[in-house]
Design a protein around this motif. Sequence first.
Motif, PDB file in Angstrom:
ATOM      1  N   LEU A  25       0.429  -4.945   2.817  1.00 40.77           N
ATOM      2  CA  LEU A  25       1.772  -4.378   2.672  1.00 40.77           C
ATOM      3  C   LEU A  25       2.857  -5.352   3.125  1.00 40.77           C
ATOM      4  O   LEU A  25       3.911  -5.462   2.491  1.00 40.77           O
ATOM      5  CB  LEU A  25       1.876  -3.089   3.474  1.00 40.77           C
ATOM      6  N   MET A  26       2.613  -6.067   4.220  1.00 41.82           N
ATOM      7  CA  MET A  26       3.621  -6.994   4.716  1.00 41.82           C
ATOM      8  C   MET A  26       3.846  -8.154   3.745  1.00 41.82           C
ATOM      9  O   MET A  26       4.985  -8.584   3.526  1.00 41.82           O
ATOM     10  CB  MET A  26       3.213  -7.527   6.093  1.00 41.82           C
ATOM     11  N   HIS A  30       7.395  -8.839   1.992  1.00 41.95           N
ATOM     12  CA  HIS A  30       8.139 -10.024   2.417  1.00 41.95           C
ATOM     13  C   HIS A  30       7.951 -11.224   1.495  1.00 41.95           C
ATOM     14  O   HIS A  30       8.761 -12.146   1.519  1.00 41.95           O
ATOM     15  CB  HIS A  30       7.743 -10.401   3.843  1.00 41.95           C
ATOM     16  N   GLY A  31       6.876 -11.265   0.718  1.00 38.33           N
ATOM     17  CA  GLY A  31       6.724 -12.295  -0.298  1.00 38.33           C
ATOM     18  C   GLY A  31       6.108 -13.600   0.141  1.00 38.33           C
ATOM     19  O   GLY A  31       5.746 -14.411  -0.704  1.00 38.33           O
ATOM     20  N   ALA A  38       5.384 -13.132  10.711  1.00 37.81           N
ATOM     21  CA  ALA A  38       6.428 -12.852  11.701  1.00 37.81           C
ATOM     22  C   ALA A  38       6.586 -11.349  11.910  1.00 37.81           C
ATOM     23  O   ALA A  38       6.787 -10.885  13.033  1.00 37.81           O
ATOM     24  CB  ALA A  38       7.752 -13.471  11.251  1.00 37.81           C
ATOM     25  N   ALA A  39       6.499 -10.571  10.829  1.00 40.71           N
ATOM     26  CA  ALA A  39       6.621  -9.128  10.941  1.00 40.71           C
ATOM     27  C   ALA A  39       5.479  -8.515  11.737  1.00 40.71           C
ATOM     28  O   ALA A  39       5.655  -7.506  12.422  1.00 40.71           O
ATOM     29  CB  ALA A  39       6.681  -8.499   9.551  1.00 40.71           C
ATOM     30  N   VAL A  47      -2.817 -14.070   8.360  1.00 41.55           N
ATOM     31  CA  VAL A  47      -2.447 -13.251   7.206  1.00 41.55           C
ATOM     32  C   VAL A  47      -3.244 -13.688   5.979  1.00 41.55           C
ATOM     33  O   VAL A  47      -3.804 -12.861   5.247  1.00 41.55           O
ATOM     34  CB  VAL A  47      -0.937 -13.348   6.928  1.00 41.55           C
ATOM     35  N   SER A  48      -3.313 -14.991   5.746  1.00 45.03           N
ATOM     36  CA  SER A  48      -4.050 -15.506   4.595  1.00 45.03           C
ATOM     37  C   SER A  48      -5.515 -15.095   4.634  1.00 45.03           C
ATOM     38  O   SER A  48      -6.096 -14.682   3.623  1.00 45.03           O
ATOM     39  CB  SER A  48      -3.934 -17.043   4.558  1.00 45.03           C
TER      40      SER A  48
END
Length: 310
Positions: A25-26, A30-31, A38-39, A47-48
Motif C-alpha cells: 500500500l505504501m 507514494h510511488g 520513509a512512511a 521495502v523492495s
Amino acid sequence: MQGIDLQDCPAYLQVMDWDKLQYFLMVARHGTLARAGAALHVDATTVSRQISALEGALQQTLFERAPTGFVLTAAGRALVPHAEAMAAAAARIHKADESGAALSGQLRVSVSEGFGNSFIAPRLGRFVAAHPELEIDLVASSGFLNPSRREADMAVLLARPRKGPLITRKLADYSLGLYAPADRPDWQAAVAATPLSRAGIPVIGYIPDILYAPELDYLGEIEPGLRATVRSSSILAQRRMIAGGGGVGVLPCFLASGDPALVRVRPDQTIARAFWLALHRDVARQPRIRAFIDWLDGEVRESRGLLVPG
C-alpha cells in the motif's frame, strides 16, 4: 503453480500477511521505495524485499519499475481495494476501545523548543500513563521536522503550512510580552518611562541571521527598529539570560508566567501569535495520532488563560 486471481479475495488472503500488504500500500500510494520506506520508518531495501516476497507469493507482478518510480500493473490495481480493506480492519483492531484498550507503536511529534519543553513536556505524563505501550518521541528544538516528508507524524508549527499533503488547523493562540529581571526595579522603571533604544538596557533576543521562523522576528512590534544586543538561538536560554540579569526581552507568557525571577513590563504591549497543528494525510486516522491530538486539544483548552493571559 499458476498465479492467483486477485479478484478472488479469499484466495490471496491465504498466501500473504498484513505486514507485506502494508509495504504494498505504501509503494502504491507514494510511488517510490524511498518515500514508502520513509512512511514506514524503514529503509528502501526492506521495502523492495517485502514487495518481491509478496509478488513471489502471488506469482504476479504488482508494479512496473519505471524511471520515475513504481507504477501499478493490472494485478496491482486489482489488489489495492483488498489491501485497503485489510488496512481498515487493522486500524479497527488496533484502535483503543471504550474500555481503554492500549494503543501501541511509535509517535513522533515535532514542536518548538519553548512550547515543547515548557508546555507539553510537564503535562505529558498523563498521556503516557493512559497509553503506556506507546513509544513517544518529543522533538522539541529550534527548528521543525517536516511532516510532508514523514520526518514526524505531526508538528506544532508557528505558521500554517501552505504546501504538502498535510491536514492543518490552528491549535491555539498565544501571547508574548516584554519581561525584565525581578531584581532590577531600576530597569523596570526605565522601561516603563523610556524607549528601550535610549534606556541603556541590554535587549535580549534571537540571532537574526539564523532565525528559524519569521514569526519570531517580533522586536519591532515592541519598538520600531529595536535590535537585540544579547542574542541566542534558544528561547530557553533567552529566558535564563533575562532572569539572570542579562537584559530585558520578549518571552511567551506561558514560558515566563509564574517565574519569580521575571517581571512583565509594559503589560499593555502584547504580541499575538498562534500555534498550528500539521500532520500528513496518511496518518490522520491512526488511533495513536487521534488520541494524542485529543489529549493536546484538552490541555490547550484547560490552559487558555496561561497561553493568552487576560
